[in-house]
Design a protein around this motif. Structure first.
Motif, PDB file in Angstrom:
ATOM      1  N   GLU A  33       0.816  -1.213   0.000  1.00 42.65           N
ATOM      2  CA  GLU A  33       0.000   0.000   0.000  1.00 42.65           C
ATOM      3  C   GLU A  33       0.850   1.263   0.000  1.00 42.65           C
ATOM      4  N   GLN A  34       2.134   1.121  -0.237  1.00 43.17           N
ATOM      5  CA  GLN A  34       2.992   2.297  -0.261  1.00 43.17           C
ATOM      6  C   GLN A  34       3.106   2.893  -1.651  1.00 43.17           C
ATOM      7  N   THR A  35       2.515   2.221  -2.624  1.00 45.57           N
ATOM      8  CA  THR A  35       2.423   2.792  -3.963  1.00 45.57           C
ATOM      9  C   THR A  35       0.975   2.783  -4.390  1.00 45.57           C
ATOM     10  N   LEU A  36       0.679   3.579  -5.385  1.00 50.08           N
ATOM     11  CA  LEU A  36      -0.712   3.760  -5.801  1.00 50.08           C
ATOM     12  C   LEU A  36      -0.970   3.093  -7.145  1.00 50.08           C
ATOM     13  N   PRO A  51      -0.249   7.838  -0.260  1.00 50.30           N
ATOM     14  CA  PRO A  51      -0.528   6.568   0.429  1.00 50.30           C
ATOM     15  C   PRO A  51      -0.778   6.720   1.923  1.00 50.30           C
TER      16      PRO A  51
END
Length: 999
Positions: free
Chosen positions: A512-515, A558
């Motif tokens: 979830e640290q990238t979109l 994020p």
């Protein structure tokens, strides 16, 4: 013999060249000139460039006494480099005293050597064959190795010292030093092979073939791995042993590791052991698994097993800069490739950020108190502050962004800027200050060729440092530079190293640290967004594109999504954030503040997800986001400050419409400030009520001035007109969404009475018209005037006096208990207050009036509650609500205020406290009533903040109740607790109210 006059002239000239010990220098020059056969004037031609001419001259004389020919040849060929080198380094002076012939190499090479050149030179010094074995494994090989290394080190130092700008060449110099360290280890490993194979520590210790078949990879850590090494620094290494499959099968892994361990021990000894030629530097292998207690050499598989099962967070931080620097390159590359994924996932470990922060603090705590002010590396504002900040930013954001996975501090800073994780200004300051600090560190270590990071205490040593670094002209100047950089670095370090965004990003679940678009909708739904498709559209709107703004938004989004999701209404919060971002456009401070602030981003998400009232106002006043970075901006402004601003507004605007528009903008801005302060928790309920009251007062005062200027002609200027606050406004107890109850009074003051009344009506009409605000309603409610809605909207002071004397009823006296002048003629306000005091503080109240008040209270409870509303949830008129407390307090005031001056207050809470102090209320009853009143007030304001709409009813919807609870600092999902707390407080207050009011 030199004549006295000529000697004086000579000494003066030496002083101008920078010599301090003039007589000694004079004698030294004479001796050196005689030894090397060079005239004095030629000898001192370059002396002025030396950091310490006295030390340089003393070194030249000492070495010339031993080998005048070598010194003379060097001076004729490379005078300036020699003066620069010996003036900056007594360590090299000692080296040349031991090896005068090495002077022949000074300045023979005007450029920095590259890695291949350094390696070839070091291997040549020990005559390495094709199998990687030195010609000899005896101590002479180590001496040759160390002498050759110092020759190369002198070459690097000369290029460094001769550079026009030492700061500009710092990175190249540090890289050359790291390459030289790797080359030295490679040569020492070659000697170690010869020794272990029987060439120096006992014949036949291990067969040559077995030694040749054993691989040892030397992994550089820290500054060595990052190619940013110092002149004299511990070289941190990790040893990895191994062999091909056939050799391992033949010898067994334990024997392979035993051979590799012997090689590692001897390699370290060749660099650091005590020999005829002094050690180069300490080879430090303590970063290996289990530190000093662990095996010196492990296989690759053993290393990986340890890192998977036992390694702590700091060990992965140390591995960030790991690089093969000597030995088996393939094995070293395999080791680095295997550990890198572990490095870049380490930030996801629990409390990783906190642990890194604490580790940095422990380093500072262990500095001796006497050294703190001088510690260039470890102290506050020193090199470590920059390195730890950069590494933490890399480790936290590097999991999702491989573009910032750089070994070196300066390349990492460039990457962090390019990807939007740090501002250009901060990165520029860090990069410049880092280079300056490293130049100072290099010059300090060159001095004696020893490891040190302490700024010198003595005046002469600081002067030499200033001249060697060319960063300042004087001893005081170099110290001032250090102090300035220290403050600058520390300020940026604290702001970036401790910002909550780092902990929040590190705590994000994997993936979830990238979109990425894939699975994004499901993830958004899972964390609490009710409209994931809409959320994706809003995200795309703020993060798409190649601009720096979009880059920073992608870095922020994020973690902000998770903060939004932690709130009550993440969908609205994201929409509001998008609108604010669009309104601010390319404003440079906005995203920089959210990224770098100590908490602004989290506060913004909290405010937007918890309050539509704030979101709607902030969309119109987007610059208010800046307040979230400064707690002082989230404090209520004083009435004096607001009055001054309002008067300035009136002076700037000629028309009433323009002036009123500006006053409305002022009111909206200050309401937003108070709303943010309330949500963020920087004000108490009393401060909030006072602040809201002050804003209303200033709004009315400013609007009245503008209207009066427009309505009342100069010939009628004698007319006095005032606005009297009533109800919660008069009590300075307003909440969000409260009406402003008022009375209007005038005094003709010599003007025709009819004319005065007409003008007063125009003032009232203008005041009501121009104070209206469709965005944040502001209703001036005059229903508490005599005769209520049936009475005249405005009366003269004489009419009020006549009315109260002849026809006033009990509820009207009760209403006056909270009457307080807020705008207009001060003289008229005083007259009205005196009139009101006669009515509201009677010597004796008629029992019939008290019975009438009680009858009206019962009627209000039965008739004014909205149909279909649960009585127990009505915060104002319901049992135990605001009305119960206020009516009880007001009856006590009517009965006792004449005799008890402390009861003569328009504030409910102040009057309640006075009644308690006078024994008019039991302690427990006063506590219950105050608790209920405060809670009801807070719930009303929270309800308005949450929804953006005013309501006196505690909602039944669990989501709204939870939202109200969040604003009142309850834990998430506390809807039931909010409801139960209110019902409990109301029951207690109602029980005491009935006993005291009706009993």
């Amino acid at each position: 013999m030199v004549a006295p006059e000529r000697a004086s002239t000579s000494l003066t000239a030496l002083a101008r060249l920078g010599f301090a010990e003039l007589s000694r220098a004079d004698a030294g020059l004479d001796e050196l000139a005689e030894l090397v056969g060079i005239p004095r004037d030629e000898l001192v031609a370059d002396a002025a460039r030396a950091a310490d001419p006295d030390e340089a001259l003393a070194a030249l004389v000492r070495v010339a006494r031993r080998d005048a020919g070598a010194v003379g040849a060097a001076l004729r060929r490379a005078s300036l480099p020699l003066w620069l080198l010996l003036g900056a380094s007594t360590g090299f002076a000692d080296f040349y005293l031991r090896h005068p012939t090495e002077l022949a190499d000074v300045a023979a090479h005007p450029t920095l050597p590259d890695a291949d050149e350094l390696r070839a030179a070091m291997l040549d010094a020990v005559a390495v064959d094709d199998d990687g074995f030195a010609a000899s494994g005896d101590e002479a090989a180590w001496v040759a190795l160390r002498v050759r290394y110092r020759r190369l080190l002198a070459r690097i130092a000369v290029v460094d010292l001769c550079a026009p700008d030492p700061v500009a060449v710092l990175a190249d110099v540090a890289a050359a030093l790291a390459d030289a360290a790797g080359a030295a280890l490679e040569a020492s490993l070659a000697v170690a092979r010869a020794r272990v194979a029987g060439g120096g520590i006992g014949a036949g210790l291990f067969p040559r073939a077995q030694v040749a078949a054993t691989s040892l990879a030397i992994i550089g850590m820290g500054k060595t791995g990052a190619r940013e090494l110092n002149y004299v620094s511990d070289v941190d290494v990790i040893f990895v042993g191994g062999a091909d499959e056939r050799t391992t099968d033949e010898l067994g892994e334990s024997r392979v590791i035993d051979i590799a361990t012997r090689l590692a021990v001897q390699t370290m000894r060749g660099i650091s052991g005590a020999e005829v030629e002094p050690p180069l530097w300490e080879v430090d292998a303590n970063l290996r698994p289990e530190g000093k207690q662990g095996a010196l050499v492990r296989s690759l598989e053993s290393h990986l097993s340890y890192y998977d099962r036992w390694a702590k967070g700091w060990e992965f931080q140390a591995l960030l800069k790991a690089r093969p620097i000597a030995g088996d390159t393939a094995l070293g590359e395999a080791y680095v490739a295997a550990v890198q994924p572990k490095v870049w996932t380490s930030a996801a470990r629990e409390n990783f950020v906190d642990n890194v922060q604490r580790m940095r603090e422990r380093v500072t705590e262990h500095i001796p108190a006497a050294e703190v002010a001088y510690q260039l590396k470890l102290g506050p504002g020193g090199i470590r502050d920059i390195e730890f900040t950069v590494q933490l930013l890399q480790l936290v954001h590097g999991l999702a962004d491989d573009r910032i996975r750089q070994r070196g501090t300066l390349p990492a800073l460039d990457a962090l800027v390019a990807e939007g994780y740090i501002g250009r200004a901060e990165a520029g300051t860090f990069a410049h200050d880092y280079r300056v600090l490293r130049v100072l560190e290099h010059r300090l270590q060159l001095r004696d060729l020893r490891r040190t990071h302490l700024m010198p205490e003595g005046e002469q040593a600081r002067r030499a440092l200033a001249r060697a670094s060319r960063l300042a002209d004087t001893a005081g100047g170099v110290w001032d530079l250090w102090e300035s950089i220290k403050r600058e670095v520390r300020e940026i370090h604290v702001r970036l190293f401790y910002r909550p965004l780092l902990s929040a990003v590190a705590a994000l679940p994997a993936g979830e640290q990238t979109l990425s678009a894939e699975h994004a909708r499901d993830r958004l739904a899972a964390i609490g967004f009710r409209d994931p498709a809409g959320a994706l559209r809003h995200m795309a709107a703020v993060t798409s594109g190649l601009s720096r703004k979009a880059t920073i938004q992608r870095a922020l989004m994020p973690v902000m999504l998770h903060w939004f999701a932690d709130g009550v209404d993440p969908d609205y919060a994201l929409l509001a954030y998008r609108r604010i971002s669009e309104r601010l456009g390319d404003t440079p401070w906005f995203l920089r503040m959210l990224r770098d602030s100590s908490g602004a981003a989290e506060r913004l998400t909290r405010a937007l997800s918890g309050s539509r009232y704030i979101g709607e106002l902030m969309e119109w006043i987007p610059e208010s986001v800046a307040w979230l970075d400064d707690s002082a901006q989230l404090r209520p402004r004083t009435g004096i400050a607001l009055q001054e601003e309002a008067r300035a507004i009136q002076a700037r605007h000629d028309t009433i419409d323009d002036a009123s528009r500006a006053v409305r903008a002022l009111r909206r801005r200050e309401l937003l400030r108070l709303a943010l302060a309330s949500v963020i928790g920087t004000v108490t309920i009393e401060e909030l009520a006072h602040g809201l009251t002050v804003v209303s007062e200033v709004t009315i005062q400013a609007t009245l001035r503008a209207v009066r200027r427009d309505v009342v002609p100069p010939e009628d200027a004698a007319l006095d007109f005032s606005v009297i606050a009533m109800g919660r406004f008069g009590g300075a107890e307003l909440g969000f969404g409260s009406d402003a109850d008022v009375l209007y009074v005038y005094d003709p003051n010599g003007i025709d009475p009819q004319r005065a009344h007409e003008l007063s009506m125009k003032l009232v009409a203008g005041l009501r018209t121009h104070s209206e605000d469709h965005r944040v309603p502001f209703e001036l409610d005059a229903d508490l005037r005599p005769e209520g809605r049936n009475g005249p909207l405005v009366r003269s002071i004489e009419a009020y006096a006549e009315y109260y004397r002849r026809w006033s009823v009990s509820w009207e006296a009760q209403a006056l208990l909270r009457a307080r002048g807020v705008a207009g003629s001060v003289k008229l306000i005083r007259r009205f207050t005196a009139l009101a005091d006669e009515v509201r503080y009677p010597v004796r109240i008629d029992p019939q009036d008290l019975r009438e008040i009680k009858r009206i209270k019962a009627r209000v409870e039965n008739e004014r509650l909205p149909q279909g509303v649960d009585r127990s949830r009505h915060l104002k008129l319901g049992p135990g609500g605001l009305s119960d407390v206020e009516w009880l307090v007001q009856t006590l005031q009517l009965e006792h205020a004449h005799a008890v001056p402390e009861l003569r207050t328009t504030s409910t809470t102040s009057a309640l406290a006075a009644a308690r102090a006078e024994g008019l209320l039991p302690e427990s009853a006063a506590e219950h009533l105050a608790a209920s009143w405060r809670l009801a007030s807070r719930l009303r304001s929270a309800n308005t903040l949450l929804s953006g709409q005013t309501s006196d009813v505690l909602p039944t919807d669990r989501g709204r109740l939870d939202g109200i609870g969040r604003l009142l600092e309850y834990a998430p999902r506390s809807a039931t607790a909010v409801e139960e707390d209110w019902l409990r407080a109301a029951r207690r207050a109602r029980r005491d109210f009935e006993k005291l009011f009706y009993g």
